[in-house]
Design an enzyme around this catalytic site. Structure first.
Site, PDB file in Angstrom:
ATOM      1  N   GLU A 290      10.043-108.060  87.863  1.00  0.00           N
ATOM      2  CA  GLU A 290       8.750-108.489  87.317  1.00  0.00           C
ATOM      3  C   GLU A 290       7.729-108.725  88.428  1.00  0.00           C
ATOM      4  O   GLU A 290       8.049-109.296  89.467  1.00  0.00           O
ATOM      5  CB  GLU A 290       8.958-109.790  86.525  1.00  0.00           C
ATOM      6  CG  GLU A 290       7.698-110.388  85.939  1.00  0.00           C
ATOM      7  CD  GLU A 290       7.928-111.784  85.382  1.00  0.00           C
ATOM      8  OE1 GLU A 290       7.071-112.252  84.611  1.00  0.00           O
ATOM      9  OE2 GLU A 290       8.953-112.411  85.719  1.00  0.00           O
ATOM     10  N   LYS A 354       3.458-107.615  78.267  1.00  0.00           N
ATOM     11  CA  LYS A 354       4.221-108.746  77.756  1.00  0.00           C
ATOM     12  C   LYS A 354       3.571-109.302  76.500  1.00  0.00           C
ATOM     13  O   LYS A 354       2.353-109.504  76.450  1.00  0.00           O
ATOM     14  CB  LYS A 354       4.324-109.829  78.831  1.00  0.00           C
ATOM     15  CG  LYS A 354       5.307-110.950  78.498  1.00  0.00           C
ATOM     16  CD  LYS A 354       5.461-111.890  79.690  1.00  0.00           C
ATOM     17  CE  LYS A 354       6.507-112.964  79.418  1.00  0.00           C
ATOM     18  NZ  LYS A 354       6.660-113.886  80.567  1.00  0.00           N
ATOM     19  N   CYS A 407      10.664-111.154  81.603  1.00  0.00           N
ATOM     20  CA  CYS A 407      11.009-112.550  81.883  1.00  0.00           C
ATOM     21  C   CYS A 407      11.648-113.203  80.661  1.00  0.00           C
ATOM     22  O   CYS A 407      12.617-112.693  80.102  1.00  0.00           O
ATOM     23  CB  CYS A 407       9.776-113.312  82.364  1.00  0.00           C
ATOM     24  SG  CYS A 407      10.137-114.966  83.007  1.00  0.00           S
TER      25      CYS A 407
END
Length: 533
Positions: A290, A354, A407
């Protein structure tokens, strides 16, 4: 045991509060990195006995007992969440001069909030409370409902759900395939609470027999499923590709230092170009963690050229990066936490943003309200990302399709939806470097592994400081790098077809178990009142 149960029930005042906190904290030992699942037997047995003693103010009636139960559940949950989430404060030490003030909020404030769900669980259970087996079912009903609510209310934070304590290893993860972690949670609370019946005798034989049967079924199903795992994988494997995970172990303070950006980028490129070991094939796909690219990639065409220089023909880089989007004149630029797929010509061929952002880490919920209340410090947090309206599958030039989870998106089982059945693998890129060598990265890794089991597809997980790993659809680590180990790992990944239950079926079984526990508790409660009268 009867004498001990009686003493616990009769505790009052601070000894009672401290024991409830201790009981919750002990339960955290079931979670990574310890994985001592038997600790939850102690934790929930003590909780049931303490609940037996929630009499409240004798003059307060039923409402007083409910308040007493809620408080007990809150203290129990506070102990559990403080013991299992204290490491969140480590993230604020990275920029301690600016954010040290918020450490108590992370270490105590968030656990205090999450404990409200367990207070609700105890309150619901108390409404259905009776003698014997019924109260065990009432606890399973209350906690199952509360943990389900914790998964989505106020953005949701289902981290360290009770079910994970019952799944410390692949043998014990297989029940997540048909039930999901929420379904496992319901049964786990029932099983872990069953020893409390020894202290009160009523319903002991039936309760312990049911709990023993469930535990044996849990282990037996896992053993049966793993026994045929290799045969299933070898029979269905197709389209093999070589994948490399790059674990650069970049310290978080360096990632925040603007002067280090170029060096960090070159470190990633150097590790990408390392030759395969022991005569293995060169990797077809390289995965960076990430936000590995330490600048806006589309604003740096030279960076794309450098990537093209390092990649060999046909190779593909999958990397976490920050994406900027110009919203037009008069509007602020939007930033997204993203994953890019870049081919050997330096072209971005696929991207995904995301969807579920971290509150107070990537965005500030209720920002306008906080400003109006004159609390500017509470919103001076790192981040400033925009959430994507929906998840986009990553399609690679070779035809592989990855289901992206950036994440902590990996901890939300109910948010994995459309597209999963067409995916070659789950792709989880993360930067757990914020948390240091604490339980956090280990807990995160376990939850990502359970997503692979639930959905019946492999997991590719790239983490900055670890844990990076290739995980098969049965939750087994094929190859991996531990925490704080710098290096690369190469492995062959194939698309496989593992029979699994879809999300709607798992939800059905969860609600079936919830209803079953409710009925058992209600019947017991009704019959208890009948015989009492």
């Amino acid at each position: 045991m009867e004498r001990l149960a009686g003493r616990v029930m009769l505790l009052w005042g601070w000894p009672r509060i401290l024991l409830a906190f201790f009981a919750g904290a002990v339960g955290a030992l079931a979670l990574p990195p310890f994985g001592f699942f038997a600790a939850l037997f102690v934790s929930f047995t003590l909780f049931i006995w303490l609940m037996d003693g929630t009499t409240g103010n004798p003059d307060g009636g039923r409402l007083s007992r409910l308040r007493s139960a809620f408080f007990l559940g809150w203290v129990f949950g506070f102990g559990y969440f403080v013991a299992s989430l204290w490491w969140l404060g480590n993230a604020l030490l990275v920029e301690a001069d600016e954010f040290a003030w918020a450490i108590p909020l992370a270490v105590l404030g968030l656990p205090a909030f999450l404990a409200l769900f367990w207070g609700f669980a105890a309150l619901v259970a108390r409404i259905l409370w009776s003698d014997g087996l019924g109260r065990i079912a009432a606890a399973a009903f209350g906690f199952g409902l509360a943990e389900w609510l914790r998964g989505f209310m106020l953005t949701g934070f289902p981290w360290n759900s009770i079910g994970y304590g019952a799944m410390p290893m692949p043998l014990m993860m297989q029940s997540a395939a048909p039930l999901g972690v929420t379904g496992v949670t319901v049964l786990a609370v029932f099983v872990f609470s069953a020893p409390a019946l020894i202290g009160t005798r009523r319903g002991m034989g039936l309760g312990l027999a049911l709990a023993g049967l469930l535990l044996c079924a849990h282990l037996g199903f896992g053993a049966w499923r793993l026994a045929g795992a290799d045969a299933v994988l070898s029979a269905t494997a197709k389209d093999p590709v070589e994948v490399r995970l790059v674990q650069p172990m970049i310290d978080q303070s360096r990632k925040l230092d603007d002067s280090e950006r170029g060096a960090i980028f070159e470190e990633h490129l150097a590790m990408t170009a390392l030759p395969a070991k022991d005569g293995a094939k060169r990797p077809d796909i390289i995965v960076w963690p990430e936000t590995s690219v330490p600048f806006i990639l589309t604003d740096n065409p030279d960076a794309l050229s450098r990537i093209a220089d390092v990649l060999e023909d046909g190779q593909v880089l999958v990397t976490g990066a920050v994406r900027a989007e110009n919203a037009g004149p008069g509007f602020a630029t939007r930033y997204y936490n993203s994953i890019y797929v870049i081919d050997s010509n330096g072209q971005i061929v696929s991207a995904s943003d995301k969807v579920h952002l971290v509150p107070y880490g990537e965005y500030v919920p209720y920002e306008d309200m906080l400003r109006s209340l004159g609390i500017p410090d509470a919103i001076a947090m790192p981040g400033g990302f925009t959430a994507a309206p929906g998840r986009t599958m990553l399609t690679l030039p070779g035809g592989q399709t990855f289901y992206p989870l950036i994440c902590y998106e990996a901890i939300f089982p109910d948010e994995i939806g459309a597209g999963i059945e067409r995916s070659s693998a789950l792709l989880n890129v993360t930067n757990d470097g914020w948390f240091g060598e604490t339980p956090g990265p280990f807990q995160h890794f376990q939850q990502a592994r359970v997503r692979a089991v639930e959905n019946g597809i492999p997991l590719i997980r790239g983490a900055n400081t670890g844990i990076s790993a290739f995980v098969d659809p049965f939750g087994r680590v094929v190859r991996g790098l531990g925490y704080n180990q710098k290096g690369v790992i190469d492995s062959t990944m194939s698309s496989v077809e593992v029979p699994f239950w879809n999300a709607s079926e798992r939800r059905f079984y969860f609600w079936l178990l919830i209803c079953l526990m409710f009925v058992i508790a209600l019947i017991s409660r009704t019959s208890f009142k009948f015989w009492k009268n």
